[in-house]
Every structure is written in structure tokens, then in C-alpha cells.
Design a protein around this motif. Structure first.
Motif, short mmCIF file in Angstrom:
data_model
loop_
_atom_site.label_atom_id
_atom_site.label_comp_id
_atom_site.label_asym_id
_atom_site.label_seq_id
_atom_site.Cartn_x
_atom_site.Cartn_y
_atom_site.Cartn_z
N ASP A 244 42.71 30.86 -13.97
CA ASP A 244 42.39 29.61 -14.66
C ASP A 244 43.66 28.75 -14.67
O ASP A 244 44.77 29.26 -14.44
N TYR A 245 43.51 27.45 -14.94
CA TYR A 245 44.63 26.53 -14.80
C TYR A 245 44.68 25.50 -15.93
O TYR A 245 43.67 25.22 -16.59
N GLU A 246 45.86 24.95 -16.11
CA GLU A 246 46.06 23.81 -17.00
C GLU A 246 47.00 22.84 -16.28
O GLU A 246 48.17 23.15 -16.05
N ILE A 247 46.46 21.69 -15.90
CA ILE A 247 47.25 20.70 -15.17
C ILE A 247 48.05 19.85 -16.14
O ILE A 247 47.56 19.45 -17.20
N ASP A 248 49.29 19.56 -15.77
CA ASP A 248 50.22 18.80 -16.61
C ASP A 248 50.34 19.42 -18.00
O ASP A 248 50.29 18.72 -19.03
N ALA A 249 50.49 20.73 -18.01
CA ALA A 249 50.68 21.45 -19.27
C ALA A 249 51.97 20.98 -19.94
O ALA A 249 53.01 20.83 -19.30
N ARG A 250 51.92 20.73 -21.23
CA ARG A 250 53.09 20.29 -21.96
C ARG A 250 53.97 21.50 -22.27
O ARG A 250 53.47 22.55 -22.67
N TYR A 251 55.26 21.35 -22.09
CA TYR A 251 56.17 22.48 -22.27
C TYR A 251 57.50 21.99 -22.83
O TYR A 251 57.85 20.80 -22.76
N ASN A 252 58.24 22.93 -23.39
CA ASN A 252 59.57 22.65 -23.91
C ASN A 252 60.58 22.88 -22.79
O ASN A 252 60.80 24.02 -22.37
N PRO A 253 61.23 21.83 -22.28
CA PRO A 253 62.18 22.01 -21.17
C PRO A 253 63.37 22.88 -21.52
O PRO A 253 64.03 23.42 -20.63
N LYS A 254 63.67 23.06 -22.81
CA LYS A 254 64.80 23.91 -23.20
C LYS A 254 64.55 25.37 -22.87
O LYS A 254 65.48 26.18 -22.89
#
Length: 245
Positions: free
Chosen positions: A217-227
Motif C-alpha cells: 500500500d502507498y501514501e503519496i506526498d506523505a508528510r514527514y519530519n525532515p529532522k
């Protein structure tokens, strides 16, 4: 008396067939068809991150599965919960900083430089899931027996397309000048649309005599913490620590 007419018809048919085959063998045209089938260049180039959730589909595979976060173009996180004896691994990779760090079964490793495997993954995850991105545009080379050959990031990719012009097999091999000789083979099936991008819900990775099959399964443009990519990974944070703020 009819034979000359029949012969002329056969010659015309052969010529027409040859012209059609020559036209179909244009690798640039076939690549464009594949890109369009995946969702179109504009949509593909708009993808900046992709979360991939992989559950074992083989009865011989156990564990929590594997989760990836691809932060294009050159960072990714991997959680692998299918190790021997239930072992787990968390990995962060930052290509720009040439840094990789791992927590394997609760033992944090010192950060180090990227290996050849991790360099491969940076390009592989763009080709296998998107075909091309805003940062990586493979160059079509030729068509061999209905297999499209492209080159990207120091590797040759042989891509077999299904009737819908979607990749059903991707074979990645190093170019002759490259010392790193690892070959990667992917089998892709059961495509579904995710926000305008066609992605395979069944993925098989073949290496030597071993084959691992996943339901995906997938999530496109998943929001994430770059740290996340600036610190050591910690298995105690679970399989998706990139969601933490």
C-alpha cells in the motif's frame, strides 16, 4: 493470372508490417507511453515523497513487514521487521550528507558513509515506483524483443511492459564500466491508482534463488519530519518514526 496480384498484396503487407514494427520499436515513443500510463510526466514529477507499506505475501515470510519513506531525491527511511527470529532494523539514509545510520535489533550503529547498496536504492526507488521523477529522467536506449532498455544513474534497466504499458518486470544491472555488480529484479502486479499515479499492489523482489513477495500500500506526498534524517534511528520509536513532529 491471380498470382501476381496476390504476390503484390503480400509484398505490400510485408512492407507495411515492417514499417509498423520499425515505428513500434522507437524506444522514446514506448517510454512516453509508459510514463503516460503511470500517470503522466507532470503528475510523476510533482511527487516529493512516497511512503511504501509492505506486508509479506509469502507463507514463508513472517514479521511486521517493511515500511519505506522515500524523501526524493536522495533520502529514505526503512523499517524492516521480517528478520530471522523476529529481528528488526531501522535505517536512515541521507545522500546529500553521504550519511547512513542504523539500529539493528536495538543496537544503534555509528553513522557512516553510504554503501553501494544504498546508492543503488536512491535511484531504484524512483525507477521502480515512478519510472521517472523531477530529479531522475532515465534515457531510453532501445527495444529488445518487447523489452524497453533505459539508462539512469550508472545502471541499465530492462523494463517489460504489460498490455496497459505499465511495468510488469524491471531488471536493473550495472553498466560494464561499474565495479558494483549486484543485479536487482522486480515483478510488479495488481496496479491501483493513488492520487493519479499507478502503483503495484503486489511486488516481488528476486535475488539469486530467493524471492520475497509483498502486498503493498502507498501514501503519496506523505508528510514527514525532515529532522529524522539528522539523528540516529531508534527501533523504540516504531515502524513509522518519520510521522513524529
Amino acid at each position: 493470372m491471380r498470382l501476381p496480384s496476390v504476390n503484390r498484396w503480400l509484398r505490400v503487407a510485408v512492407v507495411a508490417s515492417g514499417l509498423a514494427a520499425a515505428h513500434a520499436a522507437d524506444p522514446r515513443e514506448i517510454w512516453e507511453q509508459a510514463v503516460q500510463a503511470k500517470g503522466g510526466r507532470e503528475r510523476l514529477h510533482a511527487v516529493h515523497s512516497l511512503a511504501v507499506y509492505m506486508k509479506p505475501a509469502d507463507v514463508t515470510m513472517r514479521g511486521l513487514g517493511t515500511n519505506w519513506l522515500f524523501a526524493y531525491p536522495d533520502r529514505y527511511f526503512e523499517f524492516d521487521g521480517t528478520g530471522v527470529g523476529g529481528s528488526q532494523r531501522a535505517l536512515v539514509v541521507d545522500g546529500t550528507a553521504d550519511r547512513t545510520a542504523m539500529d539493528a535489533t536495538g543496537i544503534q550503529r555509528t553513522a557512516g558513509r553510504l554503501t553501494a547498496l544504498e546508492h543503488d536504492r536512491l535511484a531504484l526507488n524512483q525507477v521502480v515506483y515512478l519510472l521517472e521523477s523531477a530529479w531522475l529522467q532515465p534515457q531510453p536506449v532501445e527495444v529488445r524483443h518487447n523489452v524497453l532498455v533505459v539508462e539512469a544513474a550508472g545502471r541499465t534497466y530492462k523494463i517489460s511492459l504489460d498490455k496497459a504499458n505499465l511495468p510488469e518486470r524491471i531488471l536493473s544491472i550495472p553498466m560494464s564500466s561499474e565495479k558494483h555488480k549486484v543485479v536487482y529484479e522486480y515483478r510488479l502486479q495488481r496496479y491501483r491508482e493513488y492520487q493519479g499515479v499507478m502503483l503495484p499492489a503486489r511486488v516481488a523482489l528476486i535475488g539469486g534463488m530467493h524471492e520475497a513477495t509483498w502486498d503493498v500500500d502507498y501514501e503519496i506526498d506523505a508528510r514527514y519530519n525532515p529532522k529524522l534524517f539528522e539523528r540516529m534511528p531508534d527501533l523504540a520509536n516504531g515502524p513509522e518514526p518519520w510521522r513524529q513532529r
